[in-house]
Each structure stands twice: as structure tokens, then as C-alpha cells.
Design a protein around this motif. Structure first.
Motif, PDB file in Angstrom:
ATOM      1  N   ASP A 128      15.601   2.086 -24.282  1.00 22.35           N
ATOM      2  CA  ASP A 128      16.979   2.432 -23.957  1.00 22.35           C
ATOM      3  C   ASP A 128      17.973   1.644 -24.808  1.00 22.35           C
ATOM      4  OD1 ASP A 128      16.093   4.227 -22.064  1.00 22.35           O
ATOM      5  OD2 ASP A 128      16.193   2.759 -20.420  1.00 22.35           O
ATOM      6  N   ARG A 129      17.738   0.344 -24.945  1.00 21.82           N
ATOM      7  CA  ARG A 129      18.642  -0.464 -25.778  1.00 21.82           C
ATOM      8  C   ARG A 129      18.613  -0.017 -27.228  1.00 21.82           C
ATOM      9  NH1 ARG A 129      17.304  -6.466 -24.169  1.00 21.82           N
ATOM     10  NH2 ARG A 129      15.662  -5.415 -23.070  1.00 21.82           N
ATOM     11  N   ALA A 134      20.926   3.112 -31.790  1.00 23.65           N
ATOM     12  CA  ALA A 134      20.795   4.262 -32.685  1.00 23.65           C
ATOM     13  C   ALA A 134      21.972   5.219 -32.510  1.00 23.65           C
ATOM     14  CB  ALA A 134      19.482   4.985 -32.429  1.00 23.65           C
ATOM     15  N   GLU A 135      22.409   5.407 -31.289  1.00 25.50           N
ATOM     16  CA  GLU A 135      23.566   6.276 -31.040  1.00 25.50           C
ATOM     17  C   GLU A 135      24.840   5.680 -31.635  1.00 25.50           C
ATOM     18  OE1 GLU A 135      23.465   6.789 -26.817  1.00 25.50           O
ATOM     19  OE2 GLU A 135      21.774   8.192 -26.916  1.00 25.50           O
TER      20      GLU A 135
END
Length: 177
Positions: A128-129, A134-135
Motif C-alpha cells: 500500500d505504501r 507510485a501514484e
């Protein structure tokens, strides 16, 4: 007393004019910032986008192998470190190209893209991190791309009504298909 013919006078004026324009054309005052041509800037922006995409893809692959392979992937990952260094130096070189030919707002967007790409933690254990990191890179890339399109005048201006209508129609057709 000698008289000049109109042809001789015209040739003299033409020669003088070409010499003067060559001298004026080569004059570059010191301290005046000069932006590159549209082609130069587009090439620098394209080079940064390519370098950031390669660096991002490599980091994504590296992190995935590290997370999924664990210690078994260490030998493979160590052998790929020189490629990672090469990609990071290519990214910094592309940033320098944008700094050389870009305008201030494009340079700021380019620096935020490189910073977001550099902030990717290759040893991140949490999916998730890493996905949030990446986002952030993708958002910085999209912001850089929008600023580049503005700078190179690829987007329609407010007075180009017909062009804006065509763009909207094209976008609607793309989304409906």
C-alpha cells in the motif's frame, strides 16, 4: 566622375545588408536568458519523460522482485544495481536538459517529477505504501505533461473556439467507444 549603375548599387546594398544581418544575428547579449526552440524544448521534455518512465518501471520491478522473492532475489538484484545507477544518472541528465531549455514553471514541474521518482523506496515492504508512492509519481508525471503541453502551445487557447470544440468532440468519441 564615375556614375554607379542601379544594378551595382543594388548589389552593394544587398551585400551590406547580408553582412549586417549576419553580425546582428550572431549577437547574443550576456545575461539574457534564452529558451530553446519548440523542437529543442519538446526533445528535452520527451527525454525527461522517457527517463522517468524507465526509472519508474525499473523501480517498480525491483521492488516487486525484492518483496516477492525475498532473500532469494538478492543476487539478481545486486547484479542489476549498475543499471539502476545508469538510469538515475540518465534521469538527472534529462532534468539538466529541461533546466537548460525550459521555462520556470516547466522546470518546477520537472523537479517535482524527479523528486517523486527519487522518493520511491526500493526496500518498501508494504504494498500500500509503495502504491501511494507510485501514484505520486504518476500524478507528478501527469502534471509535468500538462505544463509541457501548455508551454509548447499544444493545448487550445481561450480564443481558439473551433479547436476546443473539435477537441471536446474527439474526447467524447474516445470515451463513448
Amino acid at each position: 566622375m564615375t556614375f554607379m549603375t542601379p544594378g551595382v548599387a543594388a548589389a552593394g546594398i544587398k551585400a551590406t545588408g547580408s553582412v549586417a544581418s549576419a553580425v546582428v544575428g550572431r549577437y547574443r547579449p550576456a545575461g539574457v536568458p534564452r529558451l530553446g526552440s519548440n523542437e529543442d524544448r519538446a526533445e528535452a521534455y520527451r527525454r525527461l519523460l522517457d527517463a522517468s518512465a524507465r526509472s519508474f518501471g525499473y523501480a517498480y520491478q525491483f521492488t516487486h522482485l525484492r518483496r516477492e522473492g525475498g532473500r532469494a532475489a538478492d543476487k539478481v538484484l545486486r547484479s542489476q544495481l549498475p543499471q539502476a545507477w545508469e538510469l538515475s544518472s540518465e534521469l538527472i541528465g534529462a532534468l539538466q536538459g529541461v533546466r537548460l531549455s525550459g521555462s520556470v514553471h516547466v522546470i518546477a514541474a520537472a523537479e517535482s517529477l524527479v523528486a517523486a521518482t527519487g522518493d520511491l523506496n526500493l526496500n518498501e515492504k508494504s504494498r500500500d505504501r509503495f502504491q501511494r508512492q507510485a501514484e505520486a509519481v504518476v500524478a507528478a508525471r501527469d502534471a509535468f505533461l500538462d505544463v509541457c503541453r501548455e508551454d509548447l502551445a499544444y493545448t487550445a487557447r481561450w480564443w481558439q473556439i473551433r479547436r476546443r470544440i473539435k477537441e471536446r468532440r474527439s474526447l467524447r468519441e474516445q470515451t463513448s467507444s
